[in-house]
Design an enzyme around this catalytic site. Structure first.
Site, PDB file in Angstrom:
ATOM      1  N   SER A  10       1.159  -1.561   0.224  1.00  0.00           N
ATOM      2  CA  SER A  10      -0.093  -0.121  -0.224  1.00  0.00           C
ATOM      3  C   SER A  10       0.453   1.615   0.274  1.00  0.00           C
ATOM      4  CB  SER A  10      -0.959  -0.021   1.118  1.00  0.00           C
ATOM      5  OG  SER A  10      -1.751   0.581   0.934  1.00  0.00           O
ATOM      6  N   HIS A  37      -2.350  -1.243  -3.765  1.00  0.00           N
ATOM      7  CA  HIS A  37      -3.312   0.045  -3.305  1.00  0.00           C
ATOM      8  C   HIS A  37      -3.338   1.030  -4.333  1.00  0.00           C
ATOM      9  CE1 HIS A  37      -4.618  -1.416   0.800  1.00  0.00           C
ATOM     10  NE2 HIS A  37      -4.839  -2.502  -0.575  1.00  0.00           N
ATOM     11  N   ASP A 130      -4.699  -4.403   6.086  1.00  0.00           N
ATOM     12  CA  ASP A 130      -5.388  -5.226   4.680  1.00  0.00           C
ATOM     13  C   ASP A 130      -4.209  -5.641   4.404  1.00  0.00           C
ATOM     14  OD1 ASP A 130      -6.928  -6.065   2.899  1.00  0.00           O
ATOM     15  OD2 ASP A 130      -6.532  -4.759   0.940  1.00  0.00           O
TER      16      ASP A 130
END
Lengths: 191, 279
Positions: A10, A37, A130
């Site tokens: 991310s 992401h 996540d």
């Protein structure tokens, strides 16, 4: 299928991947599937960015296609990437998970189901949680869990969350991950 | 235990049995849906419906028909947007509509219409382009609740900003606000938009062709199917379309690997709009 590597990243992830992916050799014996992401509205062009820098082939993941060894696949923007029981890739437009689409948990959990102990999962830098549940699913299925060392990661939240749910995961600095994956590869390859 | 013969996963066995039960009891066929997604949805359903296992869910499903609607909501419904992927609608407007204008009457099929966002988007687009009056839209889905929502045409007001932005980017000639009235937290769309829409129960897995179409829009539906079911669905589209009719798929869907690929030509490649070849 000989096995698979899945990677989630991310915040700071593109930078981390620029260290990791170019260090993998062209004949790396497994496919590598990656969720990063990124903002949902545009095609992110990650495959193009990495193609020029990597020895491995780099593509965007395509629905119901079998991933090939020596090839890196990025989840397209605004779609989840999953692994089907037969090892093929599948896309979904289901709701975001952990506010993310693509979600790292979705990739890791489905890949853990499909690949079991033939899966290696890597969780990199990021500012959310996540991937933590996914990493635990990988470990429970007998796969190999690796996290970027939170102490040296650009943003420690995500790898730290991974370690909290998966304390036995291997901790490595970003530049040690590719050599480790290469070392793991032969022992995992099964005819 | 070794790698070649992993211990069978109990969840996976139960899921297979549950999908078989769903088909044999109610004729809803999810057996050829992509398994990884359906499993995620079933895990969610199991949790939210308070079931200890998929077997428990199957037991209730077999004996209590009212469980069917609840389960279908987990298996099928998804949130969409009006004019989702505005460049798709812009391509329809600029490239496909000029061809459609040459027909005295038109049939358009929105396959897997869910809550109807795309139905209203196309109705608005066709109205703006002056084709609405000669068009019949068929909006189909397998979920009766979704069809009802589509027929109602009421959407949360907090989505309107996104819908409006998409509508503008699609090359709109009008303002989205011309088409709805706000009522507290809801936007109620003009019922005249569905004057030419037929809402109908239809399954790409088990039903057959029902009319000859000039345009079929089926976006982000095929990705939920396995290869076999994808082939079946595309076969239906192939059979339904008039010669030189148009098929629009989702942004990451493609006919490239399909057995039916030869029957279609890329029309607007980057928007996944295909044209059926002459045969």
């Amino acid at each position: 299928m000989t096995g698979m590597v899945v990677i989630g990243a991310s915040a700071g992830g593109v930078q981390a991947l620029l260290t990791l992916l170019p260090a993998l050799p062209a004949d790396f014996p497994r496919p590598v599937l990656i969720v990063v992401h990124v903002p949902p509205d545009h095609d992110h062009g990650l495959a193009g960015l990495f193609e020029a820098r990597c020895a491995m082939q780099v593509r965007e993941a395509e629905d119901k296609q079998l991933p090939e060894p020596g090839t890196i696949y990025f989840a397209p923007a605004n779609y989840h990437l999953l692994v089907e029981p037969d090892g093929s890739m599948a896309l979904s437009a289901d709701d975001p998970v952990n506010h993310s689409r693509p979600s790292i948990d979705v990739l890791l959990e489905s890949a853990a189901d499909a690949l079991r102990r033939r899966l290696i999962a890597v969780l990199l830098t990021g500012a959310n949680n996540d991937g933590a549940e996914g990493l635990r699913a990988v470990a429970r299925a007998g796969g190999t869990a690796i996290v970027e060392d939170p102490e040296t990661a650009r943003v420690p939240t995500m790898p730290a969350a991974g370690l909290a749910l998966c304390p036995d995961a291997t901790r490595l600095a970003i530049d040690a991950i590719a050599p480790h994956l290469v070392r793991l590869a032969p022992s995992h390859v099964r005819p | 235990m070794n790698d070649e013969t992993p211990e069978p996963d109990v969840d996976d066995i139960e899921i297979e049995l549950l999908l078989e039960a769903l088909y044999r009891r109610y004729h809803y066929d999810f057996r050829h849906y992509a398994r990884a997604s359906i499993k995620r949805r079933l895990i969610q359903a199991r949790g939210r419906l308070g079931m200890a296992s998929f077997s428990a869910l199957q037991d209730r499903l077999l004996h209590e028909p009212e469980m069917l609607a609840k389960l279908l909501n987990y298996l099928t419904v998804q949130v969409s947007e009006m004019f989702r992927d505005p460049s798709y609608f812009r391509a329809l407007r600029e490239k496909v509509i000029p061809h459609l204008r040459t027909y005295p009457s038109l049939k358009v099929w929105i396959a897997g219409c869910s809550n109807g966002e795309e139905v209203y988007s196309l109705a608005m687009l066709f109205r703006e382009e002056g084709l609405e009056q000669r068009t019949i839209f068929y909006a189909t889905d397998i979920n009766p609740k979704a069809l009802k929502a589509a027929e109602a045409g009421v959407y949360p007001l907090d989505q309107i900003r996104k819908f409006t932005e998409n509508h503008q980017k699609s090359g709109a000639r009008t303002s989205l606000s011309d088409y709805y009235v706000a009522d507290y937290d809801r936007a109620i769309f003009d019922s005249s938009l569905r004057a030419n829409v037929v809402f109908s129960d239809h399954s790409l897995a088990t039903d057959s062709v029902f009319a000859e179409m000039h345009l079929i829009s089926c976006r982000n539906v095929l990705i939920y199917f396995d290869r076999d079911l994808q082939e079946r669905a595309v076969g239906l589209f192939d059979e339904s379309l008039v010669r030189r009719g148009f098929l629009g798929l989702g942004r990451k869907e493609s006919l490239r690997f399909s057995d039916h690929a030869a029957g279609f030509a890329d029309f607007v490649r980057e928007e996944k709009i295909y044209q059926r070849r002459e045969r």
